[in-house]
Scaffold this motif. Structure first.
Motif, PDB file in Angstrom:
ATOM      1  N   UNK A  59       1.470  -1.126   0.066  1.00  0.00           N
ATOM      2  CA  UNK A  59      -0.281  -0.154  -0.298  1.00  0.00           C
ATOM      3  C   UNK A  59       1.018   1.068   0.116  1.00  0.00           C
ATOM      4  N   UNK A  60       1.831   1.307   0.125  1.00  0.00           N
ATOM      5  CA  UNK A  60       3.024   2.607  -0.333  1.00  0.00           C
ATOM      6  C   UNK A  60       3.146   3.027  -1.453  1.00  0.00           C
ATOM      7  N   UNK A  61       2.290   3.026  -2.272  1.00  0.00           N
ATOM      8  CA  UNK A  61       2.030   4.112  -3.507  1.00  0.00           C
ATOM      9  C   UNK A  61       1.246   4.285  -3.997  1.00  0.00           C
ATOM     10  N   UNK A  62       0.156   3.981  -2.681  1.00  0.00           N
ATOM     11  CA  UNK A  62      -1.564   3.803  -3.104  1.00  0.00           C
ATOM     12  C   UNK A  62      -2.075   3.254  -4.104  1.00  0.00           C
ATOM     13  N   UNK A  63      -3.290   3.345  -4.377  1.00  0.00           N
ATOM     14  CA  UNK A  63      -3.952   2.995  -4.830  1.00  0.00           C
ATOM     15  C   UNK A  63      -4.346   4.357  -6.124  1.00  0.00           C
ATOM     16  N   UNK A  64      -4.451   4.087  -7.577  1.00  0.00           N
ATOM     17  CA  UNK A  64      -4.346   5.302  -8.394  1.00  0.00           C
ATOM     18  C   UNK A  64      -5.006   4.564  -9.362  1.00  0.00           C
ATOM     19  N   UNK A  65      -5.945   5.300 -10.775  1.00  0.00           N
ATOM     20  CA  UNK A  65      -6.661   5.420 -11.417  1.00  0.00           C
ATOM     21  C   UNK A  65      -6.739   4.577 -13.010  1.00  0.00           C
ATOM     22  N   UNK A  66      -4.969   4.104 -12.807  1.00  0.00           N
ATOM     23  CA  UNK A  66      -4.644   3.557 -14.108  1.00  0.00           C
ATOM     24  C   UNK A  66      -4.490   1.753 -14.195  1.00  0.00           C
ATOM     25  N   UNK A  67      -4.139   0.976 -12.974  1.00  0.00           N
ATOM     26  CA  UNK A  67      -3.860  -0.151 -13.052  1.00  0.00           C
ATOM     27  C   UNK A  67      -4.872  -0.665 -12.186  1.00  0.00           C
ATOM     28  N   UNK A  68      -6.021  -0.725 -12.401  1.00  0.00           N
ATOM     29  CA  UNK A  68      -6.612  -2.080 -12.201  1.00  0.00           C
ATOM     30  C   UNK A  68      -6.984  -2.312 -13.651  1.00  0.00           C
ATOM     31  N   UNK A  69      -7.074  -4.403 -13.171  1.00  0.00           N
ATOM     32  CA  UNK A  69      -7.156  -4.916 -14.092  1.00  0.00           C
ATOM     33  C   UNK A  69      -8.281  -5.381 -14.631  1.00  0.00           C
ATOM     34  N   UNK A  70      -9.587  -5.085 -13.099  1.00  0.00           N
ATOM     35  CA  UNK A  70     -10.601  -5.723 -13.732  1.00  0.00           C
ATOM     36  C   UNK A  70     -11.824  -4.412 -12.687  1.00  0.00           C
ATOM     37  N   UNK A  71     -13.067  -3.542 -13.468  1.00  0.00           N
ATOM     38  CA  UNK A  71     -13.562  -2.534 -12.057  1.00  0.00           C
ATOM     39  C   UNK A  71     -13.968  -3.330 -11.069  1.00  0.00           C
ATOM     40  N   UNK A  72     -14.302  -4.661 -11.039  1.00  0.00           N
ATOM     41  CA  UNK A  72     -14.705  -5.137  -9.432  1.00  0.00           C
ATOM     42  C   UNK A  72     -13.426  -6.040  -8.963  1.00  0.00           C
ATOM     43  N   UNK A  73     -12.948  -6.010  -8.170  1.00  0.00           N
ATOM     44  CA  UNK A  73     -11.968  -6.884  -7.397  1.00  0.00           C
ATOM     45  C   UNK A  73     -13.186  -7.764  -7.117  1.00  0.00           C
TER      46      UNK A  73
END
Length: 366
Positions: A59-73
């Motif tokens: 979690x050290x670099x957080x969550x961004x809008x670019x790196x999701x592999x699906x909309x709903x994990x």
């Protein structure tokens, strides 16, 4: 607030709660990647599984809008040693904790993930439950032992209806067993006209689309739980070039007469070495699977092994001796992971061009 992970063998790991406040159960697995936790968490192949991250800080670099592999994990839960609550990265828009709350996924941090991983490596994957400290151990263990793992994971993560991503290049039908966005990205970057279809698509429906090739995506669970895909593949083999990835690799093997078996604890991470037998090249690959194509009886099939895992010599790739079809167990789209095997998408395009020009069922070496 304290929270516990109880495994079916009676072992208990106590940590601190983060993410969703609900309880969760699932198969407890581990992944060894040092980075890429966002892509891992949103990979549909983790459907109904509790993911243990072996890297100590997540979690050290957080969550961004670019790196999701699906909309709903689709993962059931998350286990980490240390969860970073104050990430630092110019792209980050939320924390891991905030994402898990929004997506209703419970997590536990402060657990000795090395000890948990060792237990899984020794005993194999185990069913587990993330629950409150008030939960009764004996009751939970009894329920876990009696629990049958679900068989409908592919149905849960596959698209409900077909859709198209237009392009001016090769027409590709992508059969979605839980496809990662990275696969679509690689096809689109190569100009392909992509039609994504549900896992239960029939051979007639595919043939009516008149594609240049068919790609079989990754996905969760046991390949024998998707018999309709095996029958579809039997009907199109030799008529259309086929490229399988991960679950698609296993399903293509079943269609060609191979067997699949469940591994003790699977391959999950971004640092798995694979050797290309045909040119001697060793690649570092991204992997996420708990089943493998069995070597027993494989030499009697119309298939040739092209890739093997360095660590345990399991089958990582093969091609058909006659038909334009090949597959790999690892993830050449590298989301997350190294791009060593990215050229396999180019091999697929070459196969489609060759098959179209020759008008016969021939397979190029990959």
């Amino acid at each position: 607030m304290k929270r516990q992970l109880i495994l079916e063998d009676g072992s208990i790991y106590i940590g601190t709660a983060f993410g969703s406040s609900r309880e969760a159960k699932g198969e407890v697995v581990f992944t060894t990647g040092m980075a890429g936790y966002q892509e891992t968490l949103s990979d549909p192949s983790y459907c109904d599984q509790i993911i243990t991250f072996t890297y100590p800080l997540i979690g050290n670099y957080g969550i961004n809008q670019e790196d999701f592999e699906s909309i709903e994990p689709a993962a059931s839960g998350v286990i980490v040693n240390e969860a970073c609550m104050k990430p630092s990265h110019w792209q980050y828009t939320s924390t891991l904790d905030e994402l898990l709350k929004v997506k209703d996924i419970p997590g536990v941090y402060g657990i000795d993930t090395r000890a948990l991983t060792r237990r899984i490596r020794i005993h194999g994957t185990l069913k587990g439950r993330i629950c409150s400290m008030e939960a009764d151990k004996e009751t939970v263990v009894k329920e876990l032992k009696e629990q049958t793992l679900p068989t409908d994971q592919v149905e849960k993560v596959s698209t409900r209806s077909p859709y198209t991503l237009p392009g001016r290049g090769k027409r590709v039908v992508l059969v979605d067993f839980g496809a990662k966005r990275g696969i679509l990205r690689e096809l689109i970057e190569r100009g392909c006209d992509v039609t994504v279809v549900p896992y239960h698509v029939t051979s007639d429906e595919i043939l009516r689309l008149n594609p240049d090739g068919v790609m079989l995506s990754n996905g969760p669970g046991d390949p024998t739980d998707v018999p309709e895909a095996v029958e579809m593949l039997k009907a199109i083999l030799g008529k259309i070039p086929v490229f399988g990835i991960c679950l698609g690799h296993q399903l293509l093997g079943l269609a060609c007469g191979a067997r699949t078996t469940k591994m003790k604890f699977g391959h999950r991470g971004v640092n798995h070495p694979v050797k290309n037998i045909e040119n001697g090249k060793v690649m570092i690959t991204s992997q996420n699977h708990g089943y493998t194509v069995d070597t027993v009886g494989f030499n009697n099939l119309d298939l040739v092994i092209t890739h093997i895992a360095i660590n345990d010599e399991t089958i990582e790739g093969y091609r058909h001796k006659t038909y334009p079809a090949f597959s790999v167990q690892f993830h050449p789209e590298a989301s997350p992971g190294p791009t060593d095997s990215n050229e396999l998408f180019d091999d697929f395009l070459k196969m489609m061009s060759s098959s179209k020009n020759e008008g016969v069922s021939t397979c190029q070496s990959v």
